[in-house]
Design a protein around this motif. Structure first.
Motif, short mmCIF file in Angstrom:
data_model
loop_
_atom_site.label_atom_id
_atom_site.label_comp_id
_atom_site.label_asym_id
_atom_site.label_seq_id
_atom_site.Cartn_x
_atom_site.Cartn_y
_atom_site.Cartn_z
N LYS A 306 0.83 -1.20 0.00
CA LYS A 306 0.00 0.00 0.00
C LYS A 306 0.86 1.25 0.00
O LYS A 306 0.60 2.23 -0.73
CB LYS A 306 -0.89 -0.01 1.23
N ALA A 307 1.95 1.23 0.80
CA ALA A 307 2.86 2.37 0.86
C ALA A 307 3.55 2.58 -0.48
O ALA A 307 3.79 3.72 -0.92
CB ALA A 307 3.88 2.15 1.97
N GLN A 308 3.85 1.44 -1.14
CA GLN A 308 4.51 1.54 -2.44
C GLN A 308 3.59 2.18 -3.46
O GLN A 308 4.01 3.03 -4.26
CB GLN A 308 4.92 0.14 -2.90
N ARG A 309 2.32 1.78 -3.43
CA ARG A 309 1.36 2.39 -4.36
C ARG A 309 1.19 3.89 -4.06
O ARG A 309 1.11 4.73 -4.97
CB ARG A 309 0.00 1.67 -4.23
N SER A 310 1.16 4.20 -2.75
CA SER A 310 1.03 5.62 -2.38
C SER A 310 2.22 6.43 -2.86
O SER A 310 2.10 7.58 -3.34
CB SER A 310 0.88 5.77 -0.86
N ALA A 311 3.40 5.84 -2.72
CA ALA A 311 4.61 6.54 -3.17
C ALA A 311 4.59 6.75 -4.67
O ALA A 311 5.00 7.82 -5.18
CB ALA A 311 5.83 5.72 -2.75
N MET A 312 4.11 5.75 -5.41
CA MET A 312 4.05 5.90 -6.87
C MET A 312 3.06 7.00 -7.26
O MET A 312 3.32 7.79 -8.18
CB MET A 312 3.63 4.56 -7.49
N LEU A 313 1.92 7.02 -6.57
CA LEU A 313 0.92 8.06 -6.88
C LEU A 313 1.48 9.44 -6.56
O LEU A 313 1.26 10.42 -7.30
CB LEU A 313 -0.35 7.80 -6.07
N ALA A 314 2.18 9.55 -5.42
CA ALA A 314 2.75 10.83 -5.04
C ALA A 314 3.78 11.27 -6.05
O ALA A 314 3.87 12.47 -6.41
CB ALA A 314 3.37 10.73 -3.64
N GLN A 315 4.57 10.33 -6.53
CA GLN A 315 5.60 10.66 -7.51
C GLN A 315 4.96 11.13 -8.82
O GLN A 315 5.41 12.10 -9.45
CB GLN A 315 6.49 9.45 -7.76
N GLU A 316 3.89 10.46 -9.22
CA GLU A 316 3.20 10.86 -10.46
C GLU A 316 2.61 12.27 -10.31
O GLU A 316 2.63 13.08 -11.24
CB GLU A 316 2.09 9.86 -10.76
N ARG A 317 2.08 12.60 -9.12
CA ARG A 317 1.50 13.92 -8.88
C ARG A 317 2.57 14.99 -8.95
O ARG A 317 2.36 16.09 -9.52
CB ARG A 317 0.83 13.96 -7.51
N VAL A 318 3.73 14.65 -8.36
CA VAL A 318 4.83 15.61 -8.41
C VAL A 318 5.23 15.87 -9.85
O VAL A 318 5.49 17.02 -10.27
CB VAL A 318 6.03 15.09 -7.60
N LEU A 319 5.26 14.82 -10.66
CA LEU A 319 5.65 14.98 -12.06
C LEU A 319 4.63 15.85 -12.80
O LEU A 319 4.98 16.69 -13.63
CB LEU A 319 5.79 13.63 -12.71
N ARG A 320 3.36 15.62 -12.52
CA ARG A 320 2.32 16.38 -13.20
C ARG A 320 2.40 17.85 -12.83
O ARG A 320 2.29 18.73 -13.67
CB ARG A 320 0.92 15.83 -12.85
N LEU A 321 2.59 18.12 -11.55
CA LEU A 321 2.69 19.50 -11.10
C LEU A 321 3.92 20.20 -11.71
O LEU A 321 3.87 21.39 -12.09
CB LEU A 321 2.75 19.58 -9.57
N GLY A 322 4.96 19.45 -11.82
CA GLY A 322 6.15 20.04 -12.42
C GLY A 322 5.94 20.37 -13.87
O GLY A 322 6.40 21.43 -14.37
N ASN A 323 5.28 19.56 -14.58
CA ASN A 323 5.02 19.78 -16.01
C ASN A 323 4.10 20.98 -16.20
O ASN A 323 4.21 21.75 -17.16
CB ASN A 323 4.44 18.53 -16.65
N THR A 324 3.17 21.16 -15.26
CA THR A 324 2.20 22.27 -15.38
C THR A 324 2.93 23.61 -15.21
O THR A 324 2.64 24.57 -15.93
CB THR A 324 1.12 22.14 -14.29
#
Length: 326
Positions: A306-324
């Motif tokens: 579960k923590a691994q999935r949360s970390a992946m989602l957080a990483q994807e969010r960071v990437l999206r915010l950076g691209n924006t």
């Protein structure tokens, strides 16, 4: 029926390991069927030996010199008894104790080599049989034949009972009913002189009678032969007493050793049981701990996933915010 053929078959059967006898006897009876009905029937009727008799047969076959030595000693003892040699009887009695102990050990070894252990009871039967060998020449022939089927015993008075003791009695040399007694030339001359004197006394005139009566009235000394016989009997009794005392001492020592061994084994058993009980308790605790750890490990694996999935989602969010921002 051919007694020689039966004896030859018997010698082969009684030389086999103890547990092979019955099957081998049946096979031998079947193989001899071509010789008529009597021989197979006689082979089938050959008795299975007792363990003590079988062990002695093994000794007779594989170490005959041990029995030869005992038989020779028996001849010496009978000769000493006949000559009323008390000193010789005492010495031979001591020698017999030594030889009997060695012979019993040899018998035990021969039996153990062929996969059969000898208990204390069987060893006692073996010793009694070997003792009978030294007491009676018929028993010696039976024991040395290798065809013994039962243990023997001797009481020191009567001849050894050999009825049913040997598988094929005809294969054993016929024994004499009494031991031979050697007569020296001087003894023979003395016997003849006694006979001549007796004859002369019977033919003497009446004039000699008063002198004979006077001689008869003189007190006679104790018979030397009777005294010597008593001394010889006493010596043999003392030798038997010494042997009994030594045997009792050996048995007492064995008893003490066995009691000590039983105590040690009992203590060791208690310790092993305590260790086993402790090990069983530890095993039960370990099993419970294993179950608890397995459940915790499974829960931890789910949490990690579960923590691994949360970390992946957080990483994807960071990437999206950076691209924006770009």
């Amino acid at each position: 029926m051919d007694d020689k053929a039966l004896a030859a078959i018997a010698l082969e059967l009684y030389a086999l390991p103890f547990d092979d006898f019955v099957a081998a006897r049946a096979a031998a009876a079947k193989a001899s069927a071509g010789s008529g009905k009597e021989l197979p029937a006689a082979v089938k009727s050959l008795p299975k030996p007792s363990v003590a008799a079988w062990a002695i047969n093994m000794l007779a076959i594989h170490q005959p010199e041990v029995l030869d030595e005992l038989a020779g000693l028996g001849e010496k003892m009978r000769a000493a008894q006949s000559s009323l040699d008390a000193a010789a009887l005492r010495e031979l009695g001591r020698e017999r104790r030594t030889l009997l102990a060695a012979a019993v050990d040899a018998t035990r070894s021969e039996a153990e080599r062929r996969g059969r252990g000898i208990s204390a009871t069987i060893a006692s039967d073996v010793e009694q049989t070997l003792r009978a060998l030294t007491a009676d020449e018929g028993a010696a022939a039976a024991v040395q034949s290798g065809l013994l089927v039962q243990a023997l015993s001797a009481d020191g008075v009567d001849t050894v009972d050999l009825n049913g003791a040997v598988a094929v009695p005809g294969a054993v040399p016929v024994r004499r009913t009494s031991p031979p007694v050697a007569v020296s030339p001087s003894a023979g001359a003395a016997a003849k002189e006694k006979e001549r004197t007796t004859t002369e006394r019977a033919t003497r005139p009446e004039a000699d009678q008063p002198r004979l009566k006077a001689v008869r009235q003189t007190p006679r000394p104790a018979s030397p032969s009777a005294l010597e016989r008593a001394k010889a009997a006493l010596a043999e009794a003392k030798a038997a007493e010494e042997e009994s005392v030594l045997l009792a001492e050996e048995l007492r020592t064995q008893l003490e050793d066995t009691e000590a061994e039983v105590m040690d084994l009992t203590r060791e058993t208690r310790e092993l049981r305590a260790r086993l009980q402790a090990a069983e308790g530890q095993l039960e605790r370990s099993r419970k701990q294993l179950g608890t750890l397995a459940a915790e490990a499974k829960q931890a694996a789910r949490a990690a996933e579960k923590a691994q999935r949360s970390a992946m989602l957080a990483q994807e969010r960071v990437l999206r915010l950076g691209n924006t921002r770009d």
